[in-house]
Motif scaffolding. Sequence first.
Motif, short mmCIF file in Angstrom:
data_model
loop_
_atom_site.label_atom_id
_atom_site.label_comp_id
_atom_site.label_asym_id
_atom_site.label_seq_id
_atom_site.Cartn_x
_atom_site.Cartn_y
_atom_site.Cartn_z
N GLY A 1 0.77 6.96 -15.25
CA GLY A 1 2.02 6.28 -14.93
C GLY A 1 1.98 5.78 -13.50
N MET A 2 2.94 4.91 -13.16
CA MET A 2 2.97 4.34 -11.82
C MET A 2 4.41 4.13 -11.33
N ARG A 3 4.58 4.27 -10.02
CA ARG A 3 5.84 3.99 -9.35
C ARG A 3 5.53 2.96 -8.25
N VAL A 4 5.80 1.68 -8.54
CA VAL A 4 5.48 0.60 -7.61
C VAL A 4 6.61 0.47 -6.59
N ARG B 1 0.81 -1.22 0.00
CA ARG B 1 0.00 0.00 0.00
C ARG B 1 0.85 1.27 0.00
N MET B 2 2.00 1.21 -0.67
CA MET B 2 2.90 2.36 -0.73
C MET B 2 3.21 2.76 -2.17
N SER B 3 2.56 2.12 -3.13
CA SER B 3 2.83 2.42 -4.54
C SER B 3 2.03 3.64 -4.99
N LEU B 4 2.58 4.37 -5.93
CA LEU B 4 2.01 5.64 -6.37
C LEU B 4 1.59 5.58 -7.83
N MET B 5 0.55 6.34 -8.16
CA MET B 5 0.16 6.48 -9.56
C MET B 5 -0.19 7.93 -9.84
N VAL B 6 -0.04 8.31 -11.09
CA VAL B 6 -0.43 9.63 -11.56
C VAL B 6 -1.67 9.45 -12.43
N VAL B 7 -2.71 10.21 -12.11
CA VAL B 7 -4.01 10.08 -12.79
C VAL B 7 -4.34 11.39 -13.49
N ASN B 8 -4.84 11.27 -14.72
CA ASN B 8 -5.29 12.45 -15.47
C ASN B 8 -6.56 12.99 -14.84
N GLU B 9 -6.53 14.24 -14.43
CA GLU B 9 -7.68 14.85 -13.75
C GLU B 9 -8.87 15.05 -14.67
N GLY C 1 8.78 -1.32 -9.87
CA GLY C 1 8.40 -1.14 -11.26
C GLY C 1 8.04 0.31 -11.54
N LEU C 2 8.49 0.80 -12.69
CA LEU C 2 8.20 2.17 -13.12
C LEU C 2 7.59 2.09 -14.51
N HIS D 1 7.42 13.34 -21.83
CA HIS D 1 7.14 14.62 -21.20
C HIS D 1 7.78 14.71 -19.81
N GLY D 2 8.69 13.77 -19.50
CA GLY D 2 9.40 13.81 -18.23
C GLY D 2 8.68 13.15 -17.08
N LEU D 3 7.59 12.43 -17.37
CA LEU D 3 6.82 11.84 -16.28
C LEU D 3 7.57 10.69 -15.60
N GLY D 4 8.35 9.92 -16.36
CA GLY D 4 9.11 8.83 -15.76
C GLY D 4 10.10 9.34 -14.72
N THR D 5 10.84 10.38 -15.08
CA THR D 5 11.78 10.98 -14.14
C THR D 5 11.05 11.54 -12.92
N LEU D 6 9.93 12.22 -13.18
CA LEU D 6 9.16 12.80 -12.09
C LEU D 6 8.65 11.72 -11.14
N LEU D 7 8.25 10.57 -11.67
CA LEU D 7 7.76 9.49 -10.81
C LEU D 7 8.87 8.94 -9.90
N VAL D 8 10.09 8.85 -10.41
CA VAL D 8 11.20 8.41 -9.57
C VAL D 8 11.49 9.46 -8.50
N GLU D 9 11.56 10.72 -8.90
CA GLU D 9 11.79 11.81 -7.94
C GLU D 9 10.69 11.84 -6.88
N THR D 10 9.45 11.63 -7.32
CA THR D 10 8.31 11.67 -6.40
C THR D 10 8.34 10.48 -5.45
#
Length: 230
Positions: free
Chosen positions: A90-93, A75-83, A143-144, A153-162
């Motif tokens: 994208g997701m950062r597992v 329960r610690m994995s993150l996702m980015v959702v289009n508003e 997993g990324l 658009h830089g979302l992969g890098t942003l997901l790692v940073e986030t």
Amino acid sequence: MENISDQQILQALKKTQEEFRFPDAKLELISEECFPDMFKALKECFLTDEPLEKSLEMSWSSDVEDLWLSALRYRMSLMVVNENNGDIMGMRVIRVTKQSDHFNIDEIKDEKVRKIVDFFEYSSENFNFFAKYSISEMFEFFGLGVMPKYRRHGLGTLLVETGVKFLCNLQKPCYIKGSASSNYSKKIFEKCGFEMLAEFQFEDYKVDGKVVFDSTGEHKSLKVYGKCLK
């Protein structure tokens, strides 16, 4: 790390959300109710794009699903959702891994999943992340993925940073392990300040004298990365 409470996770998420910036997007935890949509996204991101899965021509199976669930259950994995449309962008597992953890190979029926798990067990046996830092548990960037329509658009890098910021916001000293099989993910880890600790060439990994991953194209190795948060 097993004693991290749901409240601490939610507090860290809230602080990370306040720092998160990406056009028309919001940051969320991957909750159980969105697992079906997440599995669809993982199929699109990993089965056709990741070098190891692509080399084996892997298809989705209950064993593949169980492999992802082994990480998502923390329960610690993150996702980015289009508003605007609710798309998973994208997701950062993220999972917690203990030194005593091992996959039970005998329970895996999917031969291709067994090959991938065997390779990662091989890499762990030949480079001991726990010994490197004298620790018994760590966070693992499992997993990324970025959905095809939202790439470049830089979302992969942003997901790692986030993901790093999220773990920082838990306010606990910790170590993060990341593994990268594609050239793209290697560049992201290095851009985000991870230290490259070990490398395993695909052509050198053989079973019964045969190279297991022989169709990885320009992607030639698995690199193991580490980062310390204090």
